[in-house]
Scaffold this motif. Sequence first.
Motif, PDB file in Angstrom:
ATOM      1  N   LYS A 173      11.705 -21.945  24.267  1.00 39.94           N
ATOM      2  CA  LYS A 173      11.361 -23.370  24.321  1.00 39.94           C
ATOM      3  C   LYS A 173       9.863 -23.580  24.552  1.00 39.94           C
ATOM      4  O   LYS A 173       9.213 -24.345  23.849  1.00 39.94           O
ATOM      5  CB  LYS A 173      12.150 -24.076  25.449  1.00 39.94           C
ATOM      6  N   SER A 174       9.314 -22.893  25.559  1.00 40.05           N
ATOM      7  CA  SER A 174       7.896 -23.082  25.870  1.00 40.05           C
ATOM      8  C   SER A 174       7.026 -22.536  24.731  1.00 40.05           C
ATOM      9  O   SER A 174       5.991 -23.122  24.391  1.00 40.05           O
ATOM     10  CB  SER A 174       7.551 -22.402  27.196  1.00 40.05           C
ATOM     11  N   SER A 175       7.477 -21.441  24.128  1.00 41.73           N
ATOM     12  CA  SER A 175       6.728 -20.888  22.982  1.00 41.73           C
ATOM     13  C   SER A 175       6.703 -21.877  21.832  1.00 41.73           C
ATOM     14  O   SER A 175       5.688 -22.021  21.136  1.00 41.73           O
ATOM     15  CB  SER A 175       7.393 -19.595  22.492  1.00 41.73           C
ATOM     16  N   ALA A 216       2.038 -24.451  27.534  1.00 41.21           N
ATOM     17  CA  ALA A 216       3.295 -24.230  28.262  1.00 41.21           C
ATOM     18  C   ALA A 216       3.357 -22.758  28.644  1.00 41.21           C
ATOM     19  O   ALA A 216       2.946 -21.901  27.864  1.00 41.21           O
ATOM     20  CB  ALA A 216       4.478 -24.601  27.373  1.00 41.21           C
ATOM     21  N   ARG A 217       3.873 -22.480  29.834  1.00 36.40           N
ATOM     22  CA  ARG A 217       3.890 -21.098  30.281  1.00 36.40           C
ATOM     23  C   ARG A 217       5.060 -20.327  29.673  1.00 36.40           C
ATOM     24  O   ARG A 217       6.205 -20.749  29.746  1.00 36.40           O
ATOM     25  CB  ARG A 217       3.938 -21.038  31.802  1.00 36.40           C
ATOM     26  N   VAL A 218       4.709 -19.187  29.078  1.00 36.59           N
ATOM     27  CA  VAL A 218       5.678 -18.362  28.359  1.00 36.59           C
ATOM     28  C   VAL A 218       5.810 -17.052  29.106  1.00 36.59           C
ATOM     29  O   VAL A 218       4.835 -16.557  29.671  1.00 36.59           O
ATOM     30  CB  VAL A 218       5.151 -18.101  26.925  1.00 36.59           C
ATOM     31  N   LYS A 231      11.229 -18.788  33.460  1.00 34.95           N
ATOM     32  CA  LYS A 231       9.814 -19.106  33.680  1.00 34.95           C
ATOM     33  C   LYS A 231       9.611 -20.596  33.962  1.00 34.95           C
ATOM     34  O   LYS A 231       8.877 -20.971  34.865  1.00 34.95           O
ATOM     35  CB  LYS A 231       8.995 -18.694  32.451  1.00 34.95           C
ATOM     36  N   THR A 232      10.248 -21.428  33.160  1.00 39.92           N
ATOM     37  CA  THR A 232      10.059 -22.867  33.328  1.00 39.92           C
ATOM     38  C   THR A 232      11.074 -23.379  34.343  1.00 39.92           C
ATOM     39  O   THR A 232      12.269 -23.305  34.122  1.00 39.92           O
ATOM     40  CB  THR A 232      10.233 -23.593  31.974  1.00 39.92           C
ATOM     41  N   VAL A 233      10.579 -23.873  35.471  1.00 41.92           N
ATOM     42  CA  VAL A 233      11.498 -24.294  36.534  1.00 41.92           C
ATOM     43  C   VAL A 233      11.376 -25.793  36.821  1.00 41.92           C
ATOM     44  O   VAL A 233      11.976 -26.292  37.753  1.00 41.92           O
ATOM     45  CB  VAL A 233      11.273 -23.485  37.829  1.00 41.92           C
ATOM     46  N   VAL A 258       9.494 -32.837  25.807  1.00 35.89           N
ATOM     47  CA  VAL A 258       9.932 -32.521  27.161  1.00 35.89           C
ATOM     48  C   VAL A 258      10.548 -31.122  27.187  1.00 35.89           C
ATOM     49  O   VAL A 258      11.521 -30.845  26.476  1.00 35.89           O
ATOM     50  CB  VAL A 258      10.949 -33.581  27.652  1.00 35.89           C
ATOM     51  N   ASP A 259       9.926 -30.266  27.959  1.00 40.38           N
ATOM     52  CA  ASP A 259      10.344 -28.858  28.074  1.00 40.38           C
ATOM     53  C   ASP A 259      11.246 -28.749  29.305  1.00 40.38           C
ATOM     54  O   ASP A 259      10.797 -28.961  30.428  1.00 40.38           O
ATOM     55  CB  ASP A 259       9.074 -28.005  28.259  1.00 40.38           C
ATOM     56  N   LEU A 260      12.520 -28.452  29.074  1.00 43.84           N
ATOM     57  CA  LEU A 260      13.472 -28.375  30.192  1.00 43.84           C
ATOM     58  C   LEU A 260      13.655 -26.926  30.626  1.00 43.84           C
ATOM     59  O   LEU A 260      13.547 -26.013  29.816  1.00 43.84           O
ATOM     60  CB  LEU A 260      14.828 -28.935  29.764  1.00 43.84           C
TER      61      LEU A 260
HETATM   62 MG    MG Z   1       9.987 -22.064  29.360  1.00 43.54          MG
END
Ligand code: MG
Length: 204
Positions: free
Chosen positions: A38-40, A52-54, A60-62, A76-78
């Motif tokens: 998702k972040s990628s 976005a942090r990958v 990774k995404t909290v 929106v990155d969930l």
């Molecule tokens: Mg992520």
Amino acid sequence: MKVNTNRVKLLISAVHKTQYPNTSMPEIALVGRSNVGKSSMINKVLNRKSLARVSGTPGKTVTINFYDVDNQLMLVDLPGYGYAARSKGEVESWGKMINDYLEGRPQLCQVVQLVDSRHKPSKEDVAMQEWIQEYCAYSVVFATKSDKLSKKQLAESLDLIADTLSLRDGDVLIPFSVKDNESVTNFWDYVEGCVLDDEEEPEV
Ligand code: MG
Ligand code: GTP
């Protein structure tokens, strides 16, 4: 509509609904298992290396990250679901965080689901797709990391994914790879389509 991806900012990383930004632009949320990409995808479609942090490590995404794209739409990155190393309590608070957003955000106009092109969708993927089919007019699913498969493998995999998720006529399933620029064009074609569909709905 043509968004200018040079004008992007991370508005907030929220954990609670009181922190959601007070904006009215349409929102597109990306959902999928932890580590699915998702972040990628956010970095790729916004042409940034590390907005976005990958990470190769799942989870990774909290937080719920709101990216304002050109003041026209919000990506929106969930946080990802299905990360086995979390405790039961963590899984519950993660679930609540995602549910609060999905069920309580009127600006949300499309939930875009990401599944790994190499694997059969999980039970959680299926449950997520059922939710999308209930709340969205149609589904948009990206099969990520498609660079890791041959053409033939990818074709077989797309069949399996469509079948397992019970995709319907009119739903969209497209391969996506951070190594492929056509993916970016596809992404914006479909995502802008979602926003336009929403805007064009007749007023009642
Ligand atoms: Mg992520
Ligand atoms: P969480 O934040 O844990 O929910 O994960 P995420 O869905 O945001 O995944 P993320 O973007 O952090 O990517 C996970 C791993 O997959 C990273 O090592 C990425 O480099 C890799 N990855 C993501 N997309 C692709 C792709 O299209 N091709 C390849 N080969 N690797 C990818």
